[in-house]
Motif scaffolding. Structure first.
Motif, mmCIF file in Angstrom:
data_model
loop_
_atom_site.group_PDB
_atom_site.id
_atom_site.type_symbol
_atom_site.label_atom_id
_atom_site.label_comp_id
_atom_site.label_asym_id
_atom_site.label_seq_id
_atom_site.Cartn_x
_atom_site.Cartn_y
_atom_site.Cartn_z
ATOM 1 N N VAL A 258 -59.172 27.365 3.589
ATOM 2 C CA VAL A 258 -58.687 27.047 2.240
ATOM 3 C C VAL A 258 -58.904 25.574 1.886
ATOM 4 O O VAL A 258 -58.304 25.069 0.940
ATOM 5 N N ALA A 259 -59.751 24.901 2.647
ATOM 6 C CA ALA A 259 -59.985 23.473 2.386
ATOM 7 C C ALA A 259 -60.925 23.255 1.207
ATOM 8 O O ALA A 259 -60.940 22.176 0.608
ATOM 9 N N ALA A 260 -61.734 24.258 0.867
ATOM 10 C CA ALA A 260 -62.698 24.117 -0.226
ATOM 11 C C ALA A 260 -63.077 25.505 -0.717
ATOM 12 O O ALA A 260 -62.892 26.500 -0.002
ATOM 13 N N PRO A 353 -64.724 29.065 8.392
ATOM 14 C CA PRO A 353 -64.418 27.927 9.278
ATOM 15 C C PRO A 353 -65.256 26.681 8.981
ATOM 16 O O PRO A 353 -64.942 25.594 9.484
ATOM 17 N N ARG A 354 -66.313 26.808 8.173
ATOM 18 C CA ARG A 354 -67.235 25.689 7.964
ATOM 19 C C ARG A 354 -66.691 24.687 6.951
ATOM 20 O O ARG A 354 -65.958 25.044 6.026
ATOM 21 N N SER A 355 -67.132 23.447 7.125
ATOM 22 C CA SER A 355 -66.815 22.407 6.137
ATOM 23 C C SER A 355 -67.932 22.252 5.116
ATOM 24 O O SER A 355 -67.740 21.723 4.029
ATOM 25 N N ASP A 356 -69.145 22.709 5.464
ATOM 26 C CA ASP A 356 -70.249 22.698 4.508
ATOM 27 C C ASP A 356 -70.994 24.036 4.628
ATOM 28 O O ASP A 356 -70.698 24.857 5.503
ATOM 29 N N GLY A 357 -71.947 24.244 3.728
ATOM 30 C CA GLY A 357 -72.665 25.510 3.735
ATOM 31 C C GLY A 357 -71.773 26.688 3.423
ATOM 32 O O GLY A 357 -71.980 27.793 3.917
ATOM 33 N N ARG A 358 -70.781 26.447 2.557
ATOM 34 C CA ARG A 358 -69.812 27.503 2.231
ATOM 35 C C ARG A 358 -70.370 28.365 1.087
ATOM 36 O O ARG A 358 -69.922 28.292 -0.056
ATOM 37 N N GLU A 359 -71.346 29.163 1.418
ATOM 38 C CA GLU A 359 -71.976 30.055 0.448
ATOM 39 C C GLU A 359 -72.200 31.422 1.090
ATOM 40 O O GLU A 359 -72.505 31.513 2.277
ATOM 41 N N VAL A 360 -72.032 32.466 0.295
ATOM 42 C CA VAL A 360 -72.348 33.817 0.743
ATOM 43 C C VAL A 360 -73.160 34.495 -0.355
ATOM 44 O O VAL A 360 -73.041 34.162 -1.540
#
Length: 606
Positions: A258-260, A353-360
């Motif tokens: 839920v950080a981004a 769990p990722r901080s970047d690359g948050r795409e699906v």
């Protein structure tokens, strides 16, 4: 002289066994070298230490002795030397062994029936064996004794002990042990991760303390036979997910999730999945062993995203039915395009769990309507089985009348499949200003006050009566606190979002259509399906316990609505359903109405 001296085995009911020869079993032999003299050898093997007895050259006395010994050793169903509870059962038939064991149990009856002292944790109590089903299964014990393995020599000189087969009712034992255990038992505290907003909240795992069913039963069996006190072992059970693993899940998944936001890309465009939607859909579920498993609940995710999915999805549309020219008419639905939920949850969980690359990437798949025209046409909706009308005043200029028309339009055309339950609140959802409802008088805390959606209870009563006279199953309804003469007594229902609902179940083998219509002074609901009953009528009992209204003076103002007051009473109504010319069902409905006070907007006269 025989092998047993001068005494012969005692006579009993065992069969006589004829033995003509006895052979001791072969045993592995070590190889031996040829003889030193070069004489004939035995092929490198020692001669067998025991040879088969042959008739030639053996005296009749010796042969008779051997035959007698064999017969005695193998007589009966239970091998010689076998005992149960210190009682010799060897050499007996099953029937004789059964009788002997029962006789021994009779001799021990008082001891076996004595209360058993049991300690569980720090508490001790006595349990009667009969209360927990303790007993010896004689037939099973004799069968076990008969199957006890015995070497032929052991049958002559050996002995063996067979434990009795003890029965116990584990459910009754558990109940008795739980009574002794009392508040010493401690359930496992399962680990949990939930969200308050977008903040992870944890429940830390704690071990449970209880007894193991199998070990407890075995301890009680052993102590009962031995006549000794029993200590039931308590077992501490740890949740499969430890506190350390819980902290790791929070640090590596729950917090970064839920950080981004996450970007959901499709061929029709992109949708942003905000942290709030992630928090509502990311679930951590514990199984019975306390193992915590994370997963994305796509159904919750769709609900959290709401209308934002409309930019990329086309929802399917079910086939519908209307009444035209006095007949049902089917209109076909259409397929839609929606996200493939089978892969979306898995792919989203992988990037959380990722901080970047948050795409699906979401795949849009054709989605057929749940209710097709073919299915709808086959539901047996072909005739009107009931109809009901209630009247109101004020015309369509009245806010109350507008509310009645609004809810009637929302319900018009609703299809209820066989076996399904219809919820009026569930069908319309919240009835507020955003949905087109207006302020009109509602009953709140026993008096009429302005409230959004006033008048929807009149539609509810009309729908209730239509389903009532169709013979459908009443699931949930609540009559008004006060009786209004525009409604039939007892057979009426109020509604209030979200606490009061009206529900009925289609308890037939056919589908049904709810058809609604209204005028400036009335609302009508008809049920279309396949007619099952000859008639559905109401028989009323007399009114009783009649009470008169009080006079209450209120502060004058826009929130004060005067009323003339209505008598209170109790009454019974009976729904009488006939089929094939006979009464097949008679249902009683009862309600008690309060006396509605006479509200006066103004001070009490001095």
């Amino acid at each position: 002289m025989t092998l047993y001296g001068d005494k012969h085995p005692p006579a009993d009911d065992r069969p006589t066994v004829l033995v003509t020869a006895v052979t001791w079993p072969d045993e592995p032999e070590a190889a031996t070298p040829p003889t030193a003299t070069g004489g004939p050898d035995n092929g490198g093997r020692r001669p067998r230490r025991v040879r088969m007895l042959v008739a030639t050259g053996v005296t009749g006395g010796v042969l008779a002795a051997v035959a007698g010994a064999g017969a005695w050793a193998y007589a009966g169903d239970v091998p010689r030397g076998t005992s149960v509870l210190g009682t010799e059962l060897g050499g007996r038939s099953r029937g004789a062994a059964d009788r002997e064991l029962r006789a021994e149990l009779d001799r021990r009856a008082a001891a076996l029936a004595a209360p058993l002292r049991i300690t569980v944790g720090e508490r001790t109590a006595e349990i009667k064996p009969a209360d927990v089903g303790l007993g010896v299964d004689v037939a099973a014990t004799v069968a076990a004794a008969a199957e006890a393995g015995a070497h032929p020599v052991s049958r002559l000189v050996g002995s063996r002990t067979v434990d009795p087969v003890v029965t116990i009712d584990t459910d009754r034992l558990d109940a008795a042990l739980r009574t002794v255990l009392g508040d010493q038992v401690r359930r496992m505290t399962m680990p949990a991760i939930t969200y308050q907003g977008t903040t992870p909240k944890v429940v830390r795992p704690k071990p449970g303390l209880a007894f193991d069913r199998q070990r407890s039963a075995e301890a009680v069996r052993t102590g009962w036979l031995a006549g000794t006190p029993v200590t039931v072992p308590l077992v501490e059970s740890q949740p499969a997910t430890t506190a350390e693993e819980l902290d790791r899940l929070v640090a590596e998944l729950a917090k970064p999730a839920v950080a981004a936001p996450v970007t959901l890309r499709t061929d029709k465009g992109s949708v942003l999945v905000p942290p709030a939607a992630i928090a509502k859909s990311l679930r951590f579920t514990a199984d019975k062993a306390g193992k915590l498993t994370p997963a994305v609940d796509v159904k919750r995710l769709r609900a959290a995203l709401g209308d934002s999915l409309n930019t990329i999805e086309v929802p399917p549309k079910d086939a519908s039915m209307t009444i035209a020219g006095g007949r049902p008419k089917v209109t076909d639905g259409r397929a839609g395009q929606q996200l493939d939920t089978a892969t979306l949850g898995r792919d989203l969980l992988a990037v959380l769990p990722r901080s970047d690359g948050r795409e699906v990437t979401g795949e849009l798949k054709p989605t057929p309507p749940e209710l097709t025209a073919e299915k709808l046409a086959g539901l047996g909706i072909r005739e009107r089985v009931s109809t009901f009308t209630t009247r109101f005043t004020g015309g369509m200029a009245s806010s109350r009348s507008q509310n009645i028309a609004t809810i009637a339009k929302e319900v018009d055309g609703a299809i209820v499949l066989p076996g399904k339950t219809f919820s009026l609140n569930g069908h319309t959802g919240e009835r507020g200003y955003a949905q087109g409802y207006r302020d009109a008088p509602v009953i709140l805390d026993g008096k009429l006050v302005p409230g959004v959606g006033g008048g929807t209870s009149q539609f509810t009563t009309t729908l209730f009566n239509a389903t009532y006279y169709a013979g459908l199953e009443d699931v949930e309804h609540k009559p008004h606190s006060y009786w209004f003469d525009r409604y039939p007594a007892v057979i009426e229902s109020t509604i209030f979002w979200p606490s009061l609902d009206f529900k009925f179940r289609n308890n037939t083998d056919h589908g049904l259509l709810i058809d609604t219509s209204y005028t400036s002074s009335s609302v009508t609901v008809s049920i279309w399906s396949t007619k099952i009953y000859d008639s559905v009528k109401t028989e009323y009992g007399p009114r009783r316990n009649i009470t008169t209204p009080k006079v209450i003076h209120l502060e004058p103002g826009p929130s004060c609505i005067p009323s003339n007051g209505i008598n209170g009473f109790a009454q019974d109504a009976f729904r009488v359903i006939k089929k094939g010319g006979v009464v097949v069902k008679r249902e009683k409905f009862t309600w008690r109405y309060d006396a509605e006070p006479r509200y006066v907007c103004g001070p009490k006269p001095s």
